[in-house]
Design a protein around this motif. Structure first.
Motif, PDB file in Angstrom:
ATOM      1  N   HIS A  70       0.825  -1.215   0.000  1.00  0.00           N
ATOM      2  CA  HIS A  70       0.000   0.000   0.000  1.00  0.00           C
ATOM      3  C   HIS A  70       0.863   1.271   0.000  1.00  0.00           C
ATOM      4  O   HIS A  70       0.337   2.367  -0.213  1.00  0.00           O
ATOM      5  CB  HIS A  70      -0.943   0.015   1.197  1.00  0.00           C
ATOM      6  N   ALA A  71       2.174   1.112   0.194  1.00  0.00           N
ATOM      7  CA  ALA A  71       3.070   2.266   0.089  1.00  0.00           C
ATOM      8  C   ALA A  71       3.059   2.839  -1.320  1.00  0.00           C
ATOM      9  O   ALA A  71       3.438   3.995  -1.532  1.00  0.00           O
ATOM     10  CB  ALA A  71       4.497   1.865   0.476  1.00  0.00           C
ATOM     11  N   THR A  72       2.620   2.034  -2.290  1.00  0.00           N
ATOM     12  CA  THR A  72       2.574   2.496  -3.681  1.00  0.00           C
ATOM     13  C   THR A  72       1.258   3.192  -4.026  1.00  0.00           C
ATOM     14  O   THR A  72       1.130   3.760  -5.112  1.00  0.00           O
ATOM     15  CB  THR A  72       2.764   1.308  -4.656  1.00  0.00           C
ATOM     16  N   ASP A  73       0.292   3.139  -3.122  1.00  0.00           N
ATOM     17  CA  ASP A  73      -1.024   3.725  -3.398  1.00  0.00           C
ATOM     18  C   ASP A  73      -0.961   5.240  -3.527  1.00  0.00           C
ATOM     19  O   ASP A  73      -0.123   5.903  -2.892  1.00  0.00           O
ATOM     20  CB  ASP A  73      -2.020   3.372  -2.284  1.00  0.00           C
ATOM     21  N   LYS A  74      -1.854   5.782  -4.321  1.00  0.00           N
ATOM     22  CA  LYS A  74      -1.989   7.226  -4.491  1.00  0.00           C
ATOM     23  C   LYS A  74      -3.406   7.636  -4.099  1.00  0.00           C
ATOM     24  O   LYS A  74      -4.302   6.808  -3.967  1.00  0.00           O
ATOM     25  CB  LYS A  74      -1.743   7.621  -5.952  1.00  0.00           C
ATOM     26  N   GLY A  75      -3.592   8.934  -3.932  1.00  0.00           N
ATOM     27  CA  GLY A  75      -4.936   9.442  -3.696  1.00  0.00           C
ATOM     28  C   GLY A  75      -5.247   9.699  -2.235  1.00  0.00           C
ATOM     29  O   GLY A  75      -4.458   9.390  -1.337  1.00  0.00           O
ATOM     30  N   THR A  76      -6.395  10.270  -1.989  1.00  0.00           N
ATOM     31  CA  THR A  76      -6.830  10.655  -0.653  1.00  0.00           C
ATOM     32  C   THR A  76      -6.794   9.471   0.306  1.00  0.00           C
ATOM     33  O   THR A  76      -7.284   8.388  -0.008  1.00  0.00           O
ATOM     34  CB  THR A  76      -8.267  11.216  -0.704  1.00  0.00           C
ATOM     35  N   GLY A  77      -6.206   9.704   1.460  1.00  0.00           N
ATOM     36  CA  GLY A  77      -6.152   8.672   2.483  1.00  0.00           C
ATOM     37  C   GLY A  77      -4.995   7.699   2.356  1.00  0.00           C
ATOM     38  O   GLY A  77      -4.817   6.840   3.225  1.00  0.00           O
ATOM     39  N   SER A  78      -4.211   7.815   1.288  1.00  0.00           N
ATOM     40  CA  SER A  78      -3.076   6.912   1.111  1.00  0.00           C
ATOM     41  C   SER A  78      -1.895   7.355   1.975  1.00  0.00           C
ATOM     42  O   SER A  78      -1.833   8.496   2.431  1.00  0.00           O
ATOM     43  CB  SER A  78      -2.645   6.875  -0.356  1.00  0.00           C
ATOM     44  N   PHE A  79      -0.966   6.446   2.195  1.00  0.00           N
ATOM     45  CA  PHE A  79       0.250   6.776   2.938  1.00  0.00           C
ATOM     46  C   PHE A  79       1.001   7.896   2.227  1.00  0.00           C
ATOM     47  O   PHE A  79       1.497   8.834   2.851  1.00  0.00           O
ATOM     48  CB  PHE A  79       1.138   5.528   3.062  1.00  0.00           C
ATOM     49  N   GLU A  80       1.060   7.822   0.903  1.00  0.00           N
ATOM     50  CA  GLU A  80       1.780   8.828   0.120  1.00  0.00           C
ATOM     51  C   GLU A  80       1.170  10.212   0.261  1.00  0.00           C
ATOM     52  O   GLU A  80       1.885  11.218   0.337  1.00  0.00           O
ATOM     53  CB  GLU A  80       1.795   8.398  -1.352  1.00  0.00           C
ATOM     54  N   SER A  81      -0.171  10.280   0.326  1.00  0.00           N
ATOM     55  CA  SER A  81      -0.842  11.583   0.321  1.00  0.00           C
ATOM     56  C   SER A  81      -0.492  12.437   1.537  1.00  0.00           C
ATOM     57  O   SER A  81      -0.482  13.670   1.446  1.00  0.00           O
ATOM     58  CB  SER A  81      -2.360  11.394   0.244  1.00  0.00           C
ATOM     59  N   ALA A  88       1.069   5.243  10.091  1.00  0.00           N
ATOM     60  CA  ALA A  88       1.613   4.063   9.432  1.00  0.00           C
ATOM     61  C   ALA A  88       0.557   3.363   8.589  1.00  0.00           C
ATOM     62  O   ALA A  88      -0.650   3.457   8.863  1.00  0.00           O
ATOM     63  CB  ALA A  88       2.167   3.089  10.476  1.00  0.00           C
ATOM     64  N   ILE A  89       1.002   2.669   7.568  1.00  0.00           N
ATOM     65  CA  ILE A  89       0.117   1.821   6.782  1.00  0.00           C
ATOM     66  C   ILE A  89      -0.404   0.719   7.704  1.00  0.00           C
ATOM     67  O   ILE A  89       0.368   0.100   8.440  1.00  0.00           O
ATOM     68  CB  ILE A  89       0.877   1.200   5.602  1.00  0.00           C
ATOM     69  N   SER A  90      -1.678   0.469   7.687  1.00  0.00           N
ATOM     70  CA  SER A  90      -2.272  -0.534   8.568  1.00  0.00           C
ATOM     71  C   SER A  90      -1.618  -1.902   8.365  1.00  0.00           C
ATOM     72  O   SER A  90      -1.562  -2.417   7.243  1.00  0.00           O
ATOM     73  CB  SER A  90      -3.777  -0.634   8.307  1.00  0.00           C
ATOM     74  N   GLY A  91      -1.085  -2.465   9.442  1.00  0.00           N
ATOM     75  CA  GLY A  91      -0.455  -3.773   9.385  1.00  0.00           C
ATOM     76  C   GLY A  91       0.915  -3.763   8.748  1.00  0.00           C
ATOM     77  O   GLY A  91       1.480  -4.841   8.485  1.00  0.00           O
ATOM     78  N   ALA A  92       1.491  -2.592   8.495  1.00  0.00           N
ATOM     79  CA  ALA A  92       2.786  -2.516   7.805  1.00  0.00           C
ATOM     80  C   ALA A  92       3.643  -1.413   8.403  1.00  0.00           C
ATOM     81  O   ALA A  92       4.136  -0.527   7.698  1.00  0.00           O
ATOM     82  CB  ALA A  92       2.573  -2.293   6.311  1.00  0.00           C
ATOM     83  N   THR A  93       3.845  -1.477   9.716  1.00  0.00           N
ATOM     84  CA  THR A  93       4.653  -0.456  10.388  1.00  0.00           C
ATOM     85  C   THR A  93       6.094  -0.487   9.903  1.00  0.00           C
ATOM     86  O   THR A  93       6.735   0.563   9.753  1.00  0.00           O
ATOM     87  CB  THR A  93       4.608  -0.657  11.916  1.00  0.00           C
ATOM     88  N   ILE A  94       6.629  -1.683   9.648  1.00  0.00           N
ATOM     89  CA  ILE A  94       8.020  -1.793   9.196  1.00  0.00           C
ATOM     90  C   ILE A  94       8.203  -1.084   7.858  1.00  0.00           C
ATOM     91  O   ILE A  94       9.154  -0.323   7.663  1.00  0.00           O
ATOM     92  CB  ILE A  94       8.441  -3.276   9.097  1.00  0.00           C
ATOM     93  N   THR A  95       7.286  -1.310   6.934  1.00  0.00           N
ATOM     94  CA  THR A  95       7.333  -0.626   5.640  1.00  0.00           C
ATOM     95  C   THR A  95       7.241   0.884   5.824  1.00  0.00           C
ATOM     96  O   THR A  95       7.984   1.647   5.200  1.00  0.00           O
ATOM     97  CB  THR A  95       6.171  -1.094   4.742  1.00  0.00           C
TER      98      THR A  95
END
Length: 203
Positions: A140-151, A173-180
């Motif tokens: 999900h680090a690659t996701d774009k748009g509202t509510g994404s980690f990137e945004s 943090a991304i849900s379930g992906a704190t290390i990422t």
């Protein structure tokens, strides 16, 4: 028995030679297309973080080892600065920089991305170029748009030591992906540290 051993050894040697030659041919055939695909992916990542840019030119005197040392001197370990480009619009105006970052310590290994930093020192987004995180979680680090980690990085300013909320910071943090999330955050901090070292980059 001796003749059979010699025969078998010769057969194995021939198989090895033929296999090696075949691999060499395959490598030569695929080398150029792979390099072209990698170049295309990088060019797309430049445009993704600076959509208004007309061209991207190498930062004068850029040296990956020296840039990476700048980041290490800032106390950020495990981050490599791979490249730095200046984004320029059609009128020749400098918009900012695209900085290539590789951050170690992701759940699936290193994560590489291009981050855009405007000339006034604010984040203009990032685009991943190499990532092997878990599908449905770290990817999900690659996701774009509202509510994404990137945004949530858009508009963040250089000069702050960012951290995920679980570490006392304000990056969710991304849900379930704190290390990422930590890996990405560390890499972005490293990119900002390098940006601040560019002459005329920090305002």
């Amino acid at each position: 028995m001796k003749n059979k051993l010699v025969h078998d050894a010769l057969v194995l040697t021939m198989i090895t030679v033929i296999a090696g030659a075949a691999l060499g041919v395959v490598y030569e055939i695929t080398k150029a297309p792979i390099a072209k695909a990698q170049e295309d992916a990088l060019n797309k990542s430049y445009q993704a973080v600076f959509a208004d840019a007309d061209s991207f030119t190498d930062v004068d005197g850029f040296d990956s080892a020296a840039a990476t040392q700048v980041v290490a001197d800032a106390g950020i370990e495990g981050v490599t600065i791979d490249f730095a480009k200046e984004a320029v619009d059609a009128s020749g105006n400098a918009l900012g920089y695209v900085i290539g970052v590789t951050s170690s310590g992701g759940y699936g290994g290193n994560i590489s991305f291009s981050m855009g930093v405007t000339s006034d020192g604010t984040m203009n987004g990032y685009a991943t170029t190499s990532i092997s995180e878990t599908a449905g979680l770290g990817m999900h680090a690659t996701d774009k748009g509202t509510g994404s980690f990137e945004s949530q990085w858009e508009g963040k300013e250089a000069g702050t030591d960012y951290a995920v909320a679980k570490d006392g910071g304000d990056i969710v943090a991304i849900s379930g992906a704190t290390i990422t999330s930590r890996c990405m955050t560390k890499g972005i901090n490293g990119g900002f540290a390098y940006f601040q070292s560019i002459e005329g980059g920090a305002q």
